[in-house]
Design an enzyme around this catalytic site. Structure first.
Site, PDB file in Angstrom:
ATOM      1  N   SER A   8      23.178  -1.040   0.996  1.00 16.23           N
ATOM      2  CA  SER A   8      21.969  -1.556   0.347  1.00 16.23           C
ATOM      3  C   SER A   8      20.693  -0.986   0.949  1.00 16.23           C
ATOM      4  O   SER A   8      20.617  -0.674   2.142  1.00 16.23           O
ATOM      5  CB  SER A   8      21.942  -3.086   0.435  1.00 16.23           C
ATOM      6  N   ASP A  12      11.873  -6.810   1.927  1.00 16.46           N
ATOM      7  CA  ASP A  12      11.727  -8.250   2.078  1.00 16.46           C
ATOM      8  C   ASP A  12      10.260  -8.625   1.925  1.00 16.46           C
ATOM      9  O   ASP A  12       9.398  -8.042   2.598  1.00 16.46           O
ATOM     10  CB  ASP A  12      12.215  -8.710   3.458  1.00 16.46           C
ATOM     11  N   SER A  36       3.104 -24.079  -8.143  1.00 19.67           N
ATOM     12  CA  SER A  36       2.532 -22.822  -7.670  1.00 19.67           C
ATOM     13  C   SER A  36       1.987 -23.065  -6.274  1.00 19.67           C
ATOM     14  O   SER A  36       1.271 -24.040  -6.041  1.00 19.67           O
ATOM     15  CB  SER A  36       1.416 -22.347  -8.607  1.00 19.67           C
ATOM     16  N   PHE A 102      14.111  -9.067  -1.619  1.00 19.51           N
ATOM     17  CA  PHE A 102      14.287 -10.453  -1.179  1.00 19.51           C
ATOM     18  C   PHE A 102      12.896 -11.066  -1.070  1.00 19.51           C
ATOM     19  O   PHE A 102      12.025 -10.550  -0.378  1.00 19.51           O
ATOM     20  CB  PHE A 102      15.003 -10.494   0.170  1.00 19.51           C
ATOM     21  N   ASP A 256      22.508  -4.587  12.567  1.00 23.04           N
ATOM     22  CA  ASP A 256      22.373  -3.217  12.070  1.00 23.04           C
ATOM     23  C   ASP A 256      21.972  -2.283  13.207  1.00 23.04           C
ATOM     24  O   ASP A 256      22.452  -1.148  13.298  1.00 23.04           O
ATOM     25  CB  ASP A 256      21.335  -3.165  10.946  1.00 23.04           C
TER      26      ASP A 256
END
Length: 326
Positions: A8, A12, A36, A102, A256
């Site tokens: 992917s 973000d 909102s 995201f 990662d």
């Protein structure tokens, strides 16, 4: 050693609301919510597991090939990755979808409202790994979390091409059937999981831990602050302590970073324990900084971290992994 990283690529968008969500909810109107929130802060961070790992490999002096699907909005992100040593020639650009995103809104009580837009990631299955690597055949293909069909296709293609592969299914394990999960990990030269994912993998494929281990070369399991466990069938388990981090600034992307450090050491021909130590040092650097791609990969800093935790001999052993930057 040439490493292709398939997985992917995302951004973000993180926003902070200075109030409480609960103060905005009217109990007898919950069936008709229309809200909102005016936010004070927005952070846009580069992410996606494959991009994070490729960034780390690039910072450590390797030229990784990033394999993934993005949207037409990828330009600035691509420039950033290229600047840090990542080959983006195998990245597919969608004509219709935006790069995966995201979006998360957090209130002052740390309650969150979030959404994940898969976008162009769903088109990663269209990438032909054989064509993408035809001009420069990699020595290893790392298959990370991605569109499930893409993960399966690239694992199969690596096998068909005779290229060793590493499996890192991580977040997508929950979406995979037992048969799919088994196909992704069986025959892997390296299998990466965290402790929870290791248990989930066994549950998914309906096998014991030992049975899974028999089907892979080396299984690397990150254990958080306890470090990492490295296993090979028929051999003693290796445990590598973590590199302590005095203050965790942001945990996002630490796993990662570990994978980037581990594979950089493997690429330098170092043994698994040394690879685990470098992985832990890079992970600590990620924890020290905001975002998964903001950390430095300075050889002196990493060597100092290794020296402080594992000793002078361990730091010296890692010198070949730093040689590209030294």
């Amino acid at each position: 050693m040439r490493i292709a990283v398939s997985g992917s690529i995302a951004t973000d968008h993180l926003m902070a609301f200075p109030g409480r969500f609960t103060d905005q909810l009217i109990p007898d109107q919950l069936a008709h919510i229309s809200l909102s929130f005016l936010v004070d802060d927005l952070e846009v961070r580069r992410g996606g597991v494959a991009a994070n790992i490729a960034y780390g490999l690039g910072r450590l002096g390797l030229p990784p090939l990033l394999v993934g699907s993005v949207g037409l909005d990828f330009g600035p992100y691509e420039a950033w990755l290229k600047e840090h040593g990542v080959d983006t020639s195998a990245v597919r650009v969608s004509d219709t979808a935006q790069t995966a995103r995201f979006v998360c809104l957090t209130d002052q009580d740390n309650n969150q409202i979030a959404a994940f837009y898969t976008g162009a990631m769903s088109e990663a299955r269209e990438i032909d790994l054989a064509a993408a690597t035809a001009q420069d055949r990699p020595d290893l293909v790392l298959v990370c979390a991605n569109d499930p069909a893409a993960m399966l296709r690239h694992t199969r293609q690596a096998g068909d091409l005779g290229i060793p592969f590493a499996a890192d299914p991580s977040q997508q394990l929950a979406r995979l059937t037992g048969e799919e999960a088994g196909e992704l990990v069986d025959g892997a030269t390296w299998l990466f999981t965290n402790e929870y994912e290791a248990a989930l993998l066994a549950e998914r494929v309906g096998r014991t831990h030992e049975d899974i281990l028999e089907g892979v070369g080396t299984w690397v399991t990150t254990l958080g602050e306890r470090g990492v466990r490295i296993e090979r069938a028929g051999e003693s388990v290796l445990l590598v302590p973590a590199v302590p981090c005095g203050h965790v600034t942001d945990p996002t992307g630490a796993g990662d970073g570990f994978r980037a450090g581990f594979l950089a050491a493997v690429a330098a021909g170092l043994p698994a324990v040394a690879a685990g130590r470098l992985g832990c040092a890079v992970a600590a650097s990620v924890l020290d900084t905001v975002g998964p791609q903001g950390y430095p990969a300075d050889p002196a800093l990493l060597a100092a971290r290794v020296h402080d935790v594992y000793g002078a001999a361990a730091a010296e052993e890692l010198r070949p992994a730093f040689g590209r930057h030294a």
